[in-house]
Design a protein around this motif. Structure first.
Motif, PDB file in Angstrom:
ATOM      1  N   ASP A 144      17.875  36.543  24.407  1.00  0.00           N
ATOM      2  CA  ASP A 144      19.135  37.148  23.961  1.00  0.00           C
ATOM      3  C   ASP A 144      19.713  36.468  22.729  1.00  0.00           C
ATOM      4  N   SER A 145      19.768  35.127  22.776  1.00  0.00           N
ATOM      5  CA  SER A 145      20.396  34.428  21.652  1.00  0.00           C
ATOM      6  C   SER A 145      19.566  34.599  20.388  1.00  0.00           C
ATOM      7  N   SER A 146      18.245  34.558  20.502  1.00  0.00           N
ATOM      8  CA  SER A 146      17.421  34.705  19.300  1.00  0.00           C
ATOM      9  C   SER A 146      17.529  36.129  18.745  1.00  0.00           C
ATOM     10  N   ARG A 147      17.576  37.098  19.635  1.00  0.00           N
ATOM     11  CA  ARG A 147      17.657  38.491  19.187  1.00  0.00           C
ATOM     12  C   ARG A 147      18.962  38.756  18.424  1.00  0.00           C
ATOM     13  N   LYS A 148      20.029  38.141  18.928  1.00  0.00           N
ATOM     14  CA  LYS A 148      21.326  38.375  18.279  1.00  0.00           C
ATOM     15  C   LYS A 148      21.437  37.725  16.901  1.00  0.00           C
ATOM     16  N   THR A 149      20.532  36.801  16.566  1.00  0.00           N
ATOM     17  CA  THR A 149      20.582  36.235  15.200  1.00  0.00           C
ATOM     18  C   THR A 149      20.260  37.289  14.153  1.00  0.00           C
ATOM     19  N   TRP A 150      19.569  38.373  14.554  1.00  0.00           N
ATOM     20  CA  TRP A 150      19.237  39.415  13.556  1.00  0.00           C
ATOM     21  C   TRP A 150      19.800  40.796  13.892  1.00  0.00           C
ATOM     22  N   THR A 151      20.424  40.946  15.067  1.00  0.00           N
ATOM     23  CA  THR A 151      21.001  42.270  15.402  1.00  0.00           C
ATOM     24  C   THR A 151      22.518  42.286  15.276  1.00  0.00           C
ATOM     25  N   THR A 152      23.111  41.141  14.928  1.00  0.00           N
ATOM     26  CA  THR A 152      24.573  41.097  14.826  1.00  0.00           C
ATOM     27  C   THR A 152      24.968  40.475  13.491  1.00  0.00           C
ATOM     28  N   GLY A 170      28.598  38.372  11.369  1.00  0.00           N
ATOM     29  CA  GLY A 170      29.933  37.780  11.516  1.00  0.00           C
ATOM     30  C   GLY A 170      30.002  36.790  12.664  1.00  0.00           C
ATOM     31  N   GLU A 171      31.131  36.826  13.368  1.00  0.00           N
ATOM     32  CA  GLU A 171      31.376  35.849  14.439  1.00  0.00           C
ATOM     33  C   GLU A 171      30.337  35.918  15.549  1.00  0.00           C
ATOM     34  N   GLU A 172      29.929  37.152  15.866  1.00  0.00           N
ATOM     35  CA  GLU A 172      28.947  37.320  16.942  1.00  0.00           C
ATOM     36  C   GLU A 172      27.623  36.645  16.558  1.00  0.00           C
ATOM     37  N   GLN A 173      27.256  36.798  15.270  1.00  0.00           N
ATOM     38  CA  GLN A 173      26.021  36.159  14.802  1.00  0.00           C
ATOM     39  C   GLN A 173      26.160  34.633  14.809  1.00  0.00           C
ATOM     40  N   GLU A 174      27.316  34.137  14.406  1.00  0.00           N
ATOM     41  CA  GLU A 174      27.527  32.676  14.403  1.00  0.00           C
ATOM     42  C   GLU A 174      27.418  32.116  15.826  1.00  0.00           C
ATOM     43  N   ALA A 175      27.992  32.837  16.787  1.00  0.00           N
ATOM     44  CA  ALA A 175      27.911  32.401  18.187  1.00  0.00           C
ATOM     45  C   ALA A 175      26.458  32.415  18.666  1.00  0.00           C
ATOM     46  N   ALA A 176      25.706  33.447  18.257  1.00  0.00           N
ATOM     47  CA  ALA A 176      24.292  33.542  18.652  1.00  0.00           C
ATOM     48  C   ALA A 176      23.495  32.389  18.059  1.00  0.00           C
ATOM     49  N   LYS A 177      23.767  32.058  16.791  1.00  0.00           N
ATOM     50  CA  LYS A 177      23.055  30.945  16.143  1.00  0.00           C
ATOM     51  C   LYS A 177      23.320  29.641  16.885  1.00  0.00           C
ATOM     52  N   LYS A 178      24.592  29.438  17.241  1.00  0.00           N
ATOM     53  CA  LYS A 178      24.962  28.218  17.962  1.00  0.00           C
ATOM     54  C   LYS A 178      24.204  28.152  19.299  1.00  0.00           C
ATOM     55  N   GLU A 179      24.193  29.278  20.010  1.00  0.00           N
ATOM     56  CA  GLU A 179      23.516  29.280  21.308  1.00  0.00           C
ATOM     57  C   GLU A 179      22.004  29.104  21.144  1.00  0.00           C
ATOM     58  N   PHE A 180      21.445  29.743  20.112  1.00  0.00           N
ATOM     59  CA  PHE A 180      20.010  29.620  19.847  1.00  0.00           C
ATOM     60  C   PHE A 180      19.631  28.152  19.631  1.00  0.00           C
ATOM     61  N   PHE A 181      20.441  27.437  18.847  1.00  0.00           N
ATOM     62  CA  PHE A 181      20.119  26.023  18.604  1.00  0.00           C
ATOM     63  C   PHE A 181      20.346  25.166  19.845  1.00  0.00           C
ATOM     64  N   THR A 216      12.115  35.845  10.724  1.00  0.00           N
ATOM     65  CA  THR A 216      13.185  36.853  10.825  1.00  0.00           C
ATOM     66  C   THR A 216      14.519  36.197  11.181  1.00  0.00           C
ATOM     67  N   TYR A 217      14.509  35.360  12.218  1.00  0.00           N
ATOM     68  CA  TYR A 217      15.761  34.687  12.630  1.00  0.00           C
ATOM     69  C   TYR A 217      16.332  33.879  11.460  1.00  0.00           C
ATOM     70  N   GLU A 218      15.431  33.132  10.791  1.00  0.00           N
ATOM     71  CA  GLU A 218      15.882  32.226   9.717  1.00  0.00           C
ATOM     72  C   GLU A 218      16.384  32.995   8.504  1.00  0.00           C
ATOM     73  N   THR A 219      15.707  34.095   8.176  1.00  0.00           N
ATOM     74  CA  THR A 219      16.098  34.873   7.000  1.00  0.00           C
ATOM     75  C   THR A 219      17.416  35.602   7.266  1.00  0.00           C
ATOM     76  N   CYS A 220      17.520  36.221   8.441  1.00  0.00           N
ATOM     77  CA  CYS A 220      18.750  36.969   8.760  1.00  0.00           C
ATOM     78  C   CYS A 220      19.909  36.021   9.071  1.00  0.00           C
ATOM     79  N   GLY A 221      19.604  34.907   9.729  1.00  0.00           N
ATOM     80  CA  GLY A 221      20.665  33.993  10.147  1.00  0.00           C
ATOM     81  C   GLY A 221      20.978  32.912   9.122  1.00  0.00           C
ATOM     82  N   LYS A 222      20.147  32.841   8.078  1.00  0.00           N
ATOM     83  CA  LYS A 222      20.340  31.841   7.007  1.00  0.00           C
ATOM     84  C   LYS A 222      20.385  30.415   7.569  1.00  0.00           C
TER      85      LYS A 222
END
Lengths: 219, 219
Positions: free
Chosen positions: B108-116, B118-129, B166-172
């Motif tokens: 879920d957390s990895s998927r949200k790095t490229w499907t969201t 703003g804030e939702e993406q930032e939260a996903a990145k935090k959870e992914f790490f 994909t995660y890195e490119t979309c999530g920077k």
């Protein structure tokens, strides 16, 4: 060395009840430690630092977490008595599939029958009955999901029954009216002492739930 | 009778890649059937009527579904070569725990790095790490999650790597900058022919994802 077995648990937890039934089936003696989930013990946080959830089985000081994994562990360690999973690899895979199905589909839909209202509750009831119908189809004419013998799928599903009074009262439905074969299976399971002793009374669960429903603004 | 093994799969699926690696580790020959997930085949719907999802392993006409269950099935059926799960019950439980963790937390957390965004993406990145850091902690100084040998947890986690571009490119972000020990483990896994051959190129996955992101209004 005698086995030292401790179970960190919470009495109405269907996941904890699975472990209690498995230990009873194997005749394993253990120390039961009730957790206060609003004030988790240092032992729980130490033994399950990742999820911080019950149940946790502590066997000779080493923790095992997540109920399907605990039950499989119990079956592998105490393997000489009351086999829970089938020995055939294909039948094992099928048993694992249905336990996974219960965890993915039954928990959420059943929970929402008493934590929601209105359209959301109606959708949850519909999904809950779809899950039960799918399970009834899988049971077919067998006495147990494990065939002639009570097994891993039966043990993983029957703990939900002590919540049925809650689901039915809050959701205003009767499982027996819709799924009589499912309830016939429940009654067969309840004839086992290991099951009957592990399941708390449905009305006691409902009293516990009523407090939570009040807190959620649903009562 | 020779084993007839068919895999219903979709090329970028991390869950399908798990099964491909497991079959390669065991040296099992099989027929690969690519599914069009927008137009699922009658065979897929027949073989996995409950979830209607890939991967499905069809062994001598009988289906096995859900990747962790398929991989355990493969390990139990072709048990004489390349053991994937440990033989010790406690180590087996630990391996199952970490695969379950990956499925519950990483997907879920990895998927949200490229499907969201703003804030939702930032939260996903935090959870992914957080997930990656937890996994790094579990790996410790071992070469593999399985210890000295590549095993069930390694096999279940490494397929995510082909999505990292994909995660890195979309999530920077850069996983290597934050989790160098994780990437060192990735490189050890990629030295295995079974892994290197099963993982599609990260840029090819990104091209596939770009179309979906456009459809989602994210590009």
């Amino acid at each position: 060395m005698a086995d030292e077995v401790v179970l960190l648990d919470f009495w109405p937890s269907m996941f904890g009840i699975r472990v209690r039934i498995a230990l009873a089936e194997k005749g394993v003696k253990y120390e039961y430690k009730e957790e206060d989930l609003k004030n988790k013990s240092p032992l729980l946080l130490q033994m399950n630092p990742v999820h911080k959830k019950i149940p946790v089985l502590i066997h000779n000081g080493r923790p095992v977490c997540e109920s399907p994994i605990i039950v499989q562990y119990i079956d592998e360690v105490w393997k000489d008595k009351a086999p829970l999973l089938p020995s055939d690899p294909y039948q094992r895979a099928q048993a694992r599939f249905w336990v996974d199905f219960i965890d993915k589909k039954m928990y959420d839909s059943s929970r929402k029958t008493w934590t929601t209202k209105g359209e959301e509750q109606e959708a949850a009831k519909k999904e809950f009955f779809e899950v039960l119908k799918t399970l009834e189809g899988q049971l077919g004419d067998k006495p147990f999901f494990g065939g002639d013998n009570f097994g891993y799928v039966d043990l993983s599903l029957i703990p939900f029954y002590c919540w049925f009074y809650t689901y039915e009262t809050c959701g205003k439905f009767s499982v027996e009216a819709e799924c009589p074969k499912f309830i016939a299976w429940v009654k067969r399971c309840l004839q086992r002492e290991t099951v009957a002793k592990a399941l708390p009374d449905g009305k006691k669960v409902f009293e516990f739930v009523s407090v939570m429903r009040t807190n959620l603004g649903l009562e």
